[in-house]
Write an enzyme that holds these catalytic residues in place. Sequence first.
Site, PDB file in Angstrom:
ATOM      1  N   GLU A   2     -67.359   9.173 -71.368  1.00 15.69           N
ATOM      2  CA  GLU A   2     -66.335   8.779 -70.020  1.00 15.69           C
ATOM      3  C   GLU A   2     -64.915   9.235 -70.298  1.00 15.69           C
ATOM      4  OE1 GLU A   2     -68.372   4.455 -68.865  1.00 15.69           O
ATOM      5  OE2 GLU A   2     -66.438   4.798 -69.451  1.00 15.69           O
ATOM      6  N   LYS A  54     -60.955   9.181 -70.621  1.00 16.96           N
ATOM      7  CA  LYS A  54     -60.040   8.312 -71.241  1.00 16.96           C
ATOM      8  C   LYS A  54     -58.941   8.665 -70.670  1.00 16.96           C
ATOM      9  CE  LYS A  54     -57.787   5.921 -75.219  1.00 16.96           C
ATOM     10  NZ  LYS A  54     -56.683   5.665 -74.244  1.00 16.96           N
ATOM     11  N   ARG A 102     -54.781  -0.707 -68.070  1.00 16.41           N
ATOM     12  CA  ARG A 102     -55.981  -1.623 -68.120  1.00 16.41           C
ATOM     13  C   ARG A 102     -56.055  -2.649 -67.026  1.00 16.41           C
ATOM     14  NH1 ARG A 102     -59.556  -2.053 -72.426  1.00 16.41           N
ATOM     15  NH2 ARG A 102     -61.683  -2.890 -71.748  1.00 16.41           N
ATOM     16  N   ARG A 131     -54.266  -6.008 -69.228  1.00 19.61           N
ATOM     17  CA  ARG A 131     -55.032  -6.260 -70.557  1.00 19.61           C
ATOM     18  C   ARG A 131     -54.598  -7.382 -71.455  1.00 19.61           C
ATOM     19  NH1 ARG A 131     -55.017  -1.674 -74.377  1.00 19.61           N
ATOM     20  NH2 ARG A 131     -55.389  -3.100 -75.934  1.00 19.61           N
ATOM     21  N   GLU A 161     -59.307   0.896 -65.306  1.00 19.83           N
ATOM     22  CA  GLU A 161     -57.975   1.486 -65.649  1.00 19.83           C
ATOM     23  C   GLU A 161     -57.500   1.846 -63.991  1.00 19.83           C
ATOM     24  OE1 GLU A 161     -56.166   2.993 -67.993  1.00 19.83           O
ATOM     25  OE2 GLU A 161     -57.433   2.168 -69.649  1.00 19.83           O
ATOM     26  N   PHE A 164     -65.040   1.023 -65.194  1.00 16.72           N
ATOM     27  CA  PHE A 164     -66.091   1.529 -66.061  1.00 16.72           C
ATOM     28  C   PHE A 164     -66.914   0.402 -66.609  1.00 16.72           C
ATOM     29  CE2 PHE A 164     -61.879   1.315 -68.475  1.00 16.72           C
ATOM     30  CZ  PHE A 164     -61.925   0.362 -69.195  1.00 16.72           C
ATOM     31  N   ARG A 202     -62.484  -4.869 -81.327  1.00  9.46           N
ATOM     32  CA  ARG A 202     -62.336  -3.549 -81.428  1.00  9.46           C
ATOM     33  C   ARG A 202     -63.351  -3.002 -82.441  1.00  9.46           C
ATOM     34  NH1 ARG A 202     -58.114  -0.159 -80.046  1.00  9.46           N
ATOM     35  NH2 ARG A 202     -56.467  -1.892 -79.965  1.00  9.46           N
ATOM     36  N   LYS A 205     -63.060   5.917 -79.224  1.00 12.12           N
ATOM     37  CA  LYS A 205     -62.243   7.110 -78.173  1.00 12.12           C
ATOM     38  C   LYS A 205     -61.884   8.302 -79.099  1.00 12.12           C
ATOM     39  CE  LYS A 205     -58.076   4.413 -79.837  1.00 12.12           C
ATOM     40  NZ  LYS A 205     -57.057   3.612 -79.456  1.00 12.12           N
TER      41      LYS A 205
END
Length: 504
Positions: A209, A211, A216, A231, A260, A298, A367, A373
């Site tokens: 996808e 970025k 966010r 976020r 986003e 997303f 994470r 990414k």
Amino acid sequence: MLLHDVVSASTDLAATRSRKAKTAVLAGLLTSARPEELAAAVAFLTGQPTQGRIGAGWRTLAELRTEPAAEPGLTVADVDTALGEVAGTSGSGSAKRRAEVLGGLLARATKAEQDFLFRLLTGELRQGALEGVMVDAIAEASGVAGETVRRAFMLSGRLPATALAAMTGGTEALLEFRLELGRPIRPMLASPAESLGEALAELGSAVVEYKMDGARIQVHRDGDEVHVYTRTLREITAHVGELADLVRALPCDSVVLDGETLALADDGRPRPFQETMSRFGSTREEQVRALLLRPYFFDCLHLDGTDLLDAPLRERNAALRRVAGEHMIPGESEPADADALLAASLADGHEGVVVKDLDAPYAAGRRGRAWLKVKPVHTLDLVILAAEWGHGRRTGYLSNLHLGARDPDGGPPIMVGKTFKGLTDQLLAWQTEHLPELETHRDDWTVYVRPELVVEIELDGVQTSTRYAGGVALRFARVLRYRPDKEAGDADTIDAVRAMLPGG
């Protein structure tokens, strides 16, 4: 439990860099706390009162400071009750009453306790990196699996509530935490990959996808009631009416979406990040009209009564397509030409792509390696530790920034470099005005600040160095932008910086 016990634990935490030692200190304190004290003790040690910010600044507290008590006598409950009264006082005469309560509290505190309360109430104690250590401590003290504690925290968003549930009800109480409409959860995060080929090889079956260079958002809808969060879980619904209206019109009764949002220029390319972020604090009609936000979703975490956190991404994507297909972020599942997709993203003005494991659940707040990414430019999110006064045309401005990476073991940020490159006149003026608001001390050349502001740094790489405690230094670092959507706990770790070493 005495406040002295919490202050002693805080001192012990600062005296060691060992995650294991920090966990043991916190677990010991949790074990000795009574149930009614747990929430406040956890909140204090992670740097924020249970009431959140109470509006007392350093200057106000300094004016109220008095001769300290000779012996400790304040309890955790005493402090929590007093701060609750301060937070709840409003209207005529409120300033005087708040000063009376805070002054009385400080008069009962020892010198060490006064120092602790100053740092707690001004935000200097707050450090998101300590949250991970506290999660480990809750698990150790309660005898509950760490993953169970972590999941409950990510779903509740509240460490004090998580600790209380674990210590009083164990695994069963923690498993009662569920995704609740109107209560945001911590977003899943992506880790960096060296290249698109590396990311695809690591994940196998994946979606690729765009970025985007946006902000966010997490959106909750229950009937006609809609909430939009950043976020950092701050609610911004009142500032983004067009997003709320769009979600309210989706073909569903209830939904939780992750995505986003950004403002677009007339040619369809993204406006600068700062312009998107400016909307989160503005309700001025002219600015709203000029900077309409467009969402790109997303992920779908809940749809019409069904929670989807534990479902694989391919199922969540199917739900997302049903409810918000025209608002999905550009991307392809198992693309035939992923390089072309990366090139298209960059050509459209975005940052790169994110490669996501189609078989992975939604790991709230983590994470991990399920999302990778890929950006052609090396960037790091670092914490500002200090700024030096400029020279030449920058005389009178705070310029050269001291940059720190997050310590994953809960210690203070670790310095990895300095830079003044990339600072525009606008940024120089802004930081000269605002950095002193976070000042802890200064010398002739430098203003040192609380480690709260996050800045995005572009760099050519890193190199080994004996100049800084982390053993690494940034190469050709340049300021891209401040990140008001991130807190210090969201900054990149020293491990991430070291991983950029050649051969790392």
